[in-house]
Design a protein around this motif. Structure first.
Motif, PDB file in Angstrom:
ATOM      1  N   ASP A  88      -2.565  -2.321  -4.483  1.00 51.38           N
ATOM      2  CA  ASP A  88      -3.567  -2.509  -3.539  1.00 51.38           C
ATOM      3  C   ASP A  88      -3.547  -4.318  -3.311  1.00 51.38           C
ATOM      4  OD1 ASP A  88      -6.330  -3.231  -2.424  1.00 51.38           O
ATOM      5  OD2 ASP A  88      -6.996  -2.083  -4.508  1.00 51.38           O
ATOM      6  N   VAL A 109     -10.129 -10.278  -0.910  1.00 50.95           N
ATOM      7  CA  VAL A 109      -9.914  -8.266  -0.874  1.00 50.95           C
ATOM      8  C   VAL A 109     -10.199  -7.362   0.212  1.00 50.95           C
ATOM      9  CG1 VAL A 109      -9.964  -9.572  -2.855  1.00 50.95           C
ATOM     10  CG2 VAL A 109     -11.456  -8.534  -2.490  1.00 50.95           C
ATOM     11  N   ARG A 110      -9.478  -5.979   0.351  1.00 49.37           N
ATOM     12  CA  ARG A 110     -11.080  -5.474   0.463  1.00 49.37           C
ATOM     13  C   ARG A 110     -11.956  -5.419   0.611  1.00 49.37           C
ATOM     14  NH1 ARG A 110     -10.558  -0.439  -1.684  1.00 49.37           N
ATOM     15  NH2 ARG A 110      -9.424  -0.514  -3.291  1.00 49.37           N
ATOM     16  N   ASP A 133     -12.989  -2.788  -2.100  1.00 49.26           N
ATOM     17  CA  ASP A 133     -12.557  -2.572  -3.721  1.00 49.26           C
ATOM     18  C   ASP A 133     -12.854  -2.502  -4.881  1.00 49.26           C
ATOM     19  OD1 ASP A 133     -10.714  -3.109  -5.918  1.00 49.26           O
ATOM     20  OD2 ASP A 133      -9.464  -4.872  -4.831  1.00 49.26           O
ATOM     21  N   ARG A 149       1.326  -1.468   0.217  1.00 46.91           N
ATOM     22  CA  ARG A 149      -0.130  -0.081   0.052  1.00 46.91           C
ATOM     23  C   ARG A 149       0.514   1.412  -0.081  1.00 46.91           C
ATOM     24  NH1 ARG A 149      -4.375  -2.001   4.726  1.00 46.91           N
ATOM     25  NH2 ARG A 149      -5.853  -3.164   3.289  1.00 46.91           N
ATOM     26  N   HIS A 209      -4.132  -8.292  -2.201  1.00 45.06           N
ATOM     27  CA  HIS A 209      -5.238  -9.599  -2.187  1.00 45.06           C
ATOM     28  C   HIS A 209      -4.550 -10.193  -1.186  1.00 45.06           C
ATOM     29  CE1 HIS A 209      -6.878  -7.468  -6.017  1.00 45.06           C
ATOM     30  NE2 HIS A 209      -6.783  -6.611  -5.186  1.00 45.06           N
ATOM     31  N   ALA A 223     -13.133  -6.080  -7.015  1.00 48.37           N
ATOM     32  CA  ALA A 223     -13.860  -6.930  -6.836  1.00 48.37           C
ATOM     33  C   ALA A 223     -14.639  -8.005  -8.170  1.00 48.37           C
ATOM     34  CB  ALA A 223     -14.701  -7.384  -5.673  1.00 48.37           C
TER      35      ALA A 223
END
Length: 322
Positions: free
Chosen positions: A125, A136-137, A140, A120, A127, A143
């Motif tokens: 980004d 994943v966040r 995101d 970051r 995963h 996604a």
């Protein structure tokens, strides 16, 4: 970008015929952006398998994501995923369960957490991958894109770092090219001895446990199958394929590969649009013995010319073992 890439020192074996094992990368090698396998490639792989040649997929993807391609090709050899961090048997026909776990070398949790924070900090980004889980966040925006690429739905985590309580199989950090390739050098310095770092796709920087590589995986596969490394054909197109291509007697890169990959390849395959995998199998696996021997020498000389005269493994072609 190339000066950031580490090219391992591997003694490439002499090519041996007949070829007994074919190892194939997926993205950029077996399929393009449309994720479809060409008809000539399917036919060549079927013909090779009818002759008793083992065909295995060796990919950076998770095994469950690679499974659809293996099933389409009707393969039965183990599948190598996550750059070699995970190897599974092919499941029995009709089963919805993943195949039996053969190899798993995960990344320690504390290193994975640090990788997420570092990724970051450089604009990537991250995963998480663990076994057949893709995390994943929660916010995101891509996604759905990743779901289409992987062929499965990701898990969403509000706190990605906090979700890492145990070791994970891989951390993948996505970014807009050329950023992943530009930061691979600094990443290797920061995580030296704690993680292997490679580029599997122009958009993906990947972190796996120390010692993990497709090269280690191809040695494992060849030993399990009782096939000398000189009698293995391996085809790939990215930095994560370097060790695999360099470890075998018949290492081929796709023509779109970075210079460092081309440098270790004995052959340079025709482009994906021309079904380069099919052409290589036809020339080296399906051809008659004399024709295959001539193809080894011809393809190596062609690769040498494409590299501007740089020898590479193809420069040591004084003999082909049969």
């Amino acid at each position: 970008m190339g000066h950031h890439q580490r090219v391992p020192l591997i003694v490439t074996p002499e090519p041996i015929l007949p070829i007994g094992l074919v190892a194939l990368d997926i993205d950029g090698t077996l399929v393009g952006d449309d994720l479809s396998i060409g008809p000539d490639t399917r036919a060549a792989i079927r013909a090779a398998r009818r002759r008793g040649v083992i065909v295995s997929i060796v990919t950076g993807r998770m095994v469950s994501s690679a499974m659809r391609f293996a099933r389409e090709l009707e393969l039965d050899a183990p599948i190598v995923g996550y750059q070699g961090a995970l190897i599974r048997e092919m499941p029995v026909a009709g089963s919805r369960r993943p195949g039996r776990l053969l190899v798993h070398t995960p990344l320690p949790a504390e290193v994975a957490r640090e990788v997420v924070l570092w990724s970051r900090s450089v604009g990537l980004d991250p995963h998480l991958n663990h076994l057949e889980r893709f995390i994943v966040r929660a916010d995101d925006p891509r996604a759905d894109d990743y779901s289409a690429f992987m062929g499965s739905n990701p898990e969403l985590a509000v706190d990605l770092v906090g979700s890492i309580r145990r070791s994970v199989t891989k951390v993948m950090a996505a970014g807009v090219p050329p950023l992943p390739s530009e930061v691979v050098g600094p990443a290797r310095e920061v995580f030296a001895g704690r993680a292997e770092v490679t580029v599997s796709h122009p958009r993906f920087l990947e972190f796996v446990a120390p010692g993990v590589s497709k090269g280690r995986a191809i040695r494992w596969l060849a030993r399990r199958m009782g096939i000398p490394l000189g009698a293995v054909l391996a085809i790939g197109d990215q930095w994560n394929d370097i060790e695999m291509i360099a470890e075998v007697g018949h290492g081929a890169s796709m023509p779109t590969a970075p210079a460092e990959v081309l440098a270790v390849a004995r052959y340079i395959a025709p482009p994906l649009a021309e079904e380069g995998v099919a052409r290589m199998i036809e020339d080296l696996v399906l051809a008659r013995p004399a024709s295959a021997t001539n193809a080894v020498r011809r393809l190596a000389e062609e690769a040498r010319a494409k590299r501007g005269g740089a020898a590479g493994p193809g420069g040591r072609m004084e003999r082909v073992r049969t």
